[in-house]
Design a protein around this motif. Structure first.
Motif, PDB file in Angstrom:
ATOM      1  N   LYS A 144       0.845  -1.180   0.000  1.00 19.24           N
ATOM      2  CA  LYS A 144       0.000   0.000   0.000  1.00 19.24           C
ATOM      3  C   LYS A 144       0.886   1.237   0.000  1.00 19.24           C
ATOM      4  O   LYS A 144       1.971   1.236   0.554  1.00 19.24           O
ATOM      5  N   LEU A 164       0.323   4.418   1.505  1.00 23.16           N
ATOM      6  CA  LEU A 164      -0.531   5.224   2.371  1.00 23.16           C
ATOM      7  C   LEU A 164      -0.051   6.671   2.440  1.00 23.16           C
ATOM      8  O   LEU A 164       1.137   6.942   2.606  1.00 23.16           O
ATOM      9  N   THR A 168     -15.565   8.262   4.245  1.00 26.01           N
ATOM     10  CA  THR A 168     -15.630   6.878   4.705  1.00 26.01           C
ATOM     11  C   THR A 168     -16.141   5.961   3.599  1.00 26.01           C
ATOM     12  O   THR A 168     -15.819   4.777   3.563  1.00 26.01           O
ATOM     13  N   ASN A 173     -13.573   4.264  -1.972  1.00 25.57           N
ATOM     14  CA  ASN A 173     -12.654   3.149  -2.139  1.00 25.57           C
ATOM     15  C   ASN A 173     -11.214   3.660  -2.059  1.00 25.57           C
ATOM     16  O   ASN A 173     -10.864   4.653  -2.691  1.00 25.57           O
ATOM     17  N   GLY A 174     -10.391   2.984  -1.287  1.00 27.96           N
ATOM     18  CA  GLY A 174      -9.005   3.380  -1.102  1.00 27.96           C
ATOM     19  C   GLY A 174      -8.772   4.178   0.166  1.00 27.96           C
ATOM     20  O   GLY A 174      -7.631   4.354   0.589  1.00 27.96           O
ATOM     21  N   VAL A 175      -9.845   4.670   0.775  1.00 30.79           N
ATOM     22  CA  VAL A 175      -9.714   5.381   2.047  1.00 30.79           C
ATOM     23  C   VAL A 175      -9.636   4.342   3.157  1.00 30.79           C
ATOM     24  O   VAL A 175     -10.527   3.509   3.311  1.00 30.79           O
ATOM     25  N   GLU A 176      -8.551   4.385   3.897  1.00 28.41           N
ATOM     26  CA  GLU A 176      -8.302   3.410   4.957  1.00 28.41           C
ATOM     27  C   GLU A 176      -8.858   3.864   6.305  1.00 28.41           C
ATOM     28  O   GLU A 176      -9.308   3.056   7.101  1.00 28.41           O
ATOM     29  N   LYS A 177      -8.797   5.184   6.551  1.00 25.24           N
ATOM     30  CA  LYS A 177      -9.167   5.699   7.872  1.00 25.24           C
ATOM     31  C   LYS A 177      -9.545   7.171   7.732  1.00 25.24           C
ATOM     32  O   LYS A 177      -8.933   7.898   6.955  1.00 25.24           O
ATOM     33  N   THR A 198      -6.535   8.900   5.803  1.00 24.69           N
ATOM     34  CA  THR A 198      -5.437   8.026   5.386  1.00 24.69           C
ATOM     35  C   THR A 198      -5.953   7.250   4.186  1.00 24.69           C
ATOM     36  O   THR A 198      -6.987   6.583   4.257  1.00 24.69           O
ATOM     37  N   PHE A 199      -5.237   7.374   3.065  1.00 19.36           N
ATOM     38  CA  PHE A 199      -5.698   6.715   1.836  1.00 19.36           C
ATOM     39  C   PHE A 199      -4.546   6.006   1.144  1.00 19.36           C
ATOM     40  O   PHE A 199      -3.381   6.344   1.332  1.00 19.36           O
ATOM     41  N   ASP A 200      -4.914   4.997   0.367  1.00 18.11           N
ATOM     42  CA  ASP A 200      -3.951   4.234  -0.419  1.00 18.11           C
ATOM     43  C   ASP A 200      -3.873   4.856  -1.804  1.00 18.11           C
ATOM     44  O   ASP A 200      -4.810   4.743  -2.611  1.00 18.11           O
ATOM     45  N   LYS A 253     -16.769   2.367  -2.229  1.00 18.85           N
ATOM     46  CA  LYS A 253     -16.392   1.024  -1.779  1.00 18.85           C
ATOM     47  C   LYS A 253     -17.453   0.033  -2.200  1.00 18.85           C
ATOM     48  O   LYS A 253     -18.602   0.346  -2.354  1.00 18.85           O
TER      49      LYS A 253
END
Length: 179
Positions: free
Chosen positions: A4, A6, A24, A27-31, A64-66, A179
């Motif tokens: 990833k 990040l 939220t 897609n790709g957003v982790e936090k 936090t995103f990928d 997502k």
């Protein structure tokens, strides 16, 4: 494919509950963490202090995103279309500097991309964009009860009246990014 890339993004577009709920879904957003930044008052601000408008802080979310899944530019496009970037220090009924439209960049590349996106979005709005673009200072995480607010309070009046319609707009405009 397990690697990833990040990265962090910090933005404010009115009440952080709304902005958090939007990101939220991407897609790709982790936090997504609700918090405060951009103020001048010393120490960690409280929600009550920020809401007073006296600390100078904005309600923001830190995402936090990928970057292998979603780009910073795409996230900024979602941001710019999920709130009104043409109203100074206000989003709907939320009024005050704590509700300003702002992009806090983490590095020079983010600053450059933010400037380009804001400029490119200008012609799509009747009024001028007032979104502030500033370097990120200290980010303070908001109190626990503000985290995942929409997910935990969907039946609350503010959530159903303000956030649910924002999410419907998001799903219509950015379905390919969800997502």
């Amino acid at each position: 494919m397990g690697n990833k890339a990040l990265q962090l993004m910090t933005v404010g577009g009115g009440c952080f509950w709304c902005v958090e709920a939007v990101f939220t879904e991407i897609n790709g957003v982790e936090k997504v963490v609700s918090g405060y930044t951009g103020g001048t008052a010393p120490g960690k601000p409280t929600y009550r202090e920020v809401c007073s408008g006296l600390t100078g802080h904005a309600e923001v979310v830190q995402i936090t995103f990928d970057a292998n899944v979603v780009s910073y530019e795409d996230l900024l496009l979602v941001f710019m279309t999920s709130h009104d970037p043409t109203t100074l220090n206000r989003q709907g009924a939320d009024v005050g500097t704590q509700y300003r439209s702002v992009i806090y960049y983490h590095n020079d590349l983010q600053k450059e991309i933010a400037n380009v996106v804001v400029e490119e979005m200008g012609p799509y709005y009747y009024n001028s964009i007032v979104t502030e673009i500033s370097p990120l200072g200290v980010f303070y995480e908001a109190e626990d009860y503000h985290q995942n607010y929409y997910a935990n309070n969907q039946t609350q009046m503010y959530c159903s009246a303000v956030i649910t319609p924002k999410l419907a707009k998001l799903r219509k405009m950015h379905a390919e990014k969800l997502k």
